[in-house]
Design a protein around this motif. Structure first.
Motif, PDB file in Angstrom:
ATOM      1  N   GLY A  34       0.847  -1.189   0.000  1.00  0.00           N
ATOM      2  CA  GLY A  34       0.000   0.000   0.000  1.00  0.00           C
ATOM      3  C   GLY A  34       0.881   1.236   0.000  1.00  0.00           C
ATOM      4  O   GLY A  34       1.548   1.529   0.993  1.00  0.00           O
ATOM      5  N   SER A  36       1.003   5.177  -0.223  1.00  0.00           N
ATOM      6  CA  SER A  36       0.128   6.345  -0.120  1.00  0.00           C
ATOM      7  C   SER A  36       0.790   7.614  -0.637  1.00  0.00           C
ATOM      8  O   SER A  36       0.132   8.627  -0.804  1.00  0.00           O
ATOM      9  N   SER A  41       5.132   4.753   3.846  1.00  0.00           N
ATOM     10  CA  SER A  41       5.068   3.720   2.804  1.00  0.00           C
ATOM     11  C   SER A  41       6.170   3.905   1.766  1.00  0.00           C
ATOM     12  O   SER A  41       6.652   2.919   1.192  1.00  0.00           O
TER      13      SER A  41
HETATM   14  N1  LIG Z   1      -4.204   5.954  -0.599  1.00  0.00           N
HETATM   15  C1  LIG Z   1      -3.517   4.865  -0.249  1.00  0.00           C
HETATM   16  N2  LIG Z   1      -3.193   3.945  -1.168  1.00  0.00           N
HETATM   17  C2  LIG Z   1      -2.508   2.839  -0.821  1.00  0.00           C
HETATM   18  N3  LIG Z   1      -2.097   2.575   0.432  1.00  0.00           N
HETATM   19  C3  LIG Z   1      -2.384   3.465   1.382  1.00  0.00           C
HETATM   20  C4  LIG Z   1      -3.106   4.658   1.100  1.00  0.00           C
HETATM   21  N4  LIG Z   1      -3.244   5.346   2.249  1.00  0.00           N
HETATM   22  C5  LIG Z   1      -2.653   4.632   3.192  1.00  0.00           C
HETATM   23  N5  LIG Z   1      -2.118   3.493   2.700  1.00  0.00           N
HETATM   24  C6  LIG Z   1      -1.366   2.439   3.425  1.00  0.00           C
HETATM   25  O1  LIG Z   1      -1.793   2.422   4.778  1.00  0.00           O
HETATM   26  C7  LIG Z   1      -0.708   2.800   5.644  1.00  0.00           C
HETATM   27  C8  LIG Z   1      -1.221   3.631   6.794  1.00  0.00           C
HETATM   28  O2  LIG Z   1      -1.930   4.707   6.281  1.00  0.00           O
HETATM   29  P1  LIG Z   1      -2.052   6.102   7.038  1.00  0.00           P
HETATM   30  O3  LIG Z   1      -3.045   6.910   6.333  1.00  0.00           O
HETATM   31  O4  LIG Z   1      -2.194   5.819   8.483  1.00  0.00           O
HETATM   32  O5  LIG Z   1      -0.680   6.725   6.661  1.00  0.00           O
HETATM   33  P2  LIG Z   1       0.582   7.254   7.419  1.00  0.00           P
HETATM   34  O6  LIG Z   1       0.760   6.668   8.788  1.00  0.00           O
HETATM   35  O7  LIG Z   1       0.612   8.707   7.242  1.00  0.00           O
HETATM   36  O8  LIG Z   1       1.651   6.528   6.449  1.00  0.00           O
HETATM   37  P3  LIG Z   1       2.240   7.109   5.110  1.00  0.00           P
HETATM   38  O9  LIG Z   1       3.334   8.027   5.566  1.00  0.00           O
HETATM   39  O10 LIG Z   1       2.743   5.926   4.350  1.00  0.00           O
HETATM   40  O11 LIG Z   1       1.097   7.812   4.423  1.00  0.00           O
HETATM   41  C9  LIG Z   1       0.264   3.544   4.737  1.00  0.00           C
HETATM   42  O12 LIG Z   1       1.583   3.507   5.254  1.00  0.00           O
HETATM   43  C10 LIG Z   1       0.126   2.774   3.457  1.00  0.00           C
HETATM   44  O13 LIG Z   1       0.847   1.550   3.500  1.00  0.00           O
END
Ligand SMILES: Nc1ncnc2c1ncn2[C@@H]1O[C@H](COP(=O)(O)OP(=O)(O)OP(=O)(O)O)[C@@H](O)[C@H]1O
Length: 243
Positions: A34, A36, A41
């Motif tokens: 995933g 983002s 990620s």
């Molecule tokens: N739009 C997306 N598409 C694909 N995977 C996603 C998306 N949003 C989140 N993820 C996955 O879910 C995880 C947790 O999402 P969250 O929104 O909590 O992001 P985060 O802790 O800010 O991490 P990141 O810095 O990777 O965005 C992300 O690290 C990623 O692996």
């Protein structure tokens, strides 16, 4: 090419330990990731690609991006970044973000949006022929989720490092489970990972943000607060709980 700095080594150790301790990756795995566009990620992707060159285990990585559909998206840039790493990004354009912020549903847009995103992520994982979905959650996310669940759901629980879903059809792994967020922030910056600003209007005002600020302020008085919370997850004294 990754520069093997002190921060690189810390994250690398933490990730290696998590992958072994929680039995995350096996030879021949097809891993959907995933992606983002956030630092977690992108860091996870960098490390999983680099790890392939170092360890005697082969696996394939299939980055997946669910575009929430706000103006100012960055799907093309993300796809180009994946191409530079020799990978193909699967990108799904949705309207999950604007939908979740429509007036009638705006009480909890993050909940709605993340539920829709999770559903598509699982479906795409299977469509890509993968049984593993890697997410970028880090140690701070685990601690914050513990508190969010206690404060707002009245339960003691958090995210798992390795979680089998749908009767074993998909396993969610979180290789950065033992990596500190502050290290990831520094890693992303010192390695010059791309920075995509999140166009979501709720990005800066979540419950998680409140908990982060609370932990930040408690940690100023006692730097062991976050470490103790994380350790408490494996020091559960059931005889002192109302189970
Ligand atoms: N739009 C997306 N598409 C694909 N995977 C996603 C998306 N949003 C989140 N993820 C996955 O879910 C995880 C947790 O999402 P969250 O929104 O909590 O992001 P985060 O802790 O800010 O991490 P990141 O810095 O990777 O965005 C992300 O690290 C990623 O692996």
């Amino acid at each position: 090419m990754i520069r093997e700095t002190r921060i690189y080594q810390r994250i690398n150790r933490a990730m290696g330990k998590a992958i072994h301790q929680y039995d995350m990756i096996e030879d021949g795995d097809r891993i959907a990731l995933g992606l983002s566009g956030g630092k977690d990620s992108l860091t996870l992707l960098t490390f999983l690609v680099e790890r392939l060159r170092r360890v005697p285990v082969t696996y394939s990585i299939h980055p997946v991006y669910i575009d929430p559909g706000f103006d100012g998206g960055f799907a093309d840039e993300l796809a180009a970044h994946c191409r530079d790493l020799g990978l193909t990004l699967t990108c799904e354009h949705t309207n999950h973000g604007p939908e979740a912020h429509k007036d009638t549903q705006s009480a909890n847009p993050c909940f709605i949006c993340s539920r829709l995103r999770r559903k598509r992520l699982f479906e795409l994982t299977s469509e890509l022929g993968c049984r593993t979905l890697a997410l970028g959650h880090n140690k701070d996310d685990v601690i914050e989720t513990l508190l969010i669940n206690m404060f707002y759901s009245g339960q003691i629980s958090t995210m798992m490092p390795n979680q089998s879903m749908f009767g074993g059809e998909v396993t969610v792994i979180r290789p950065l489970y033992l990596a500190e967020e502050s290290d990831i922030v520094r890693f992303a910056s010192e390695q010059g990972l791309p920075v995509y600003s999140n166009p979501c209007p709720s990005a800066a005002v979540s419950k998680r943000r409140e908990i982060k600020d609370l932990l930040e302020s408690l940690s100023k008085a006692n730097p062991h607060v976050k470490g103790n919370l994380f350790r408490s997850l494996s020091q559960v004294r059931l005889d002192y709980l109302l189970t």
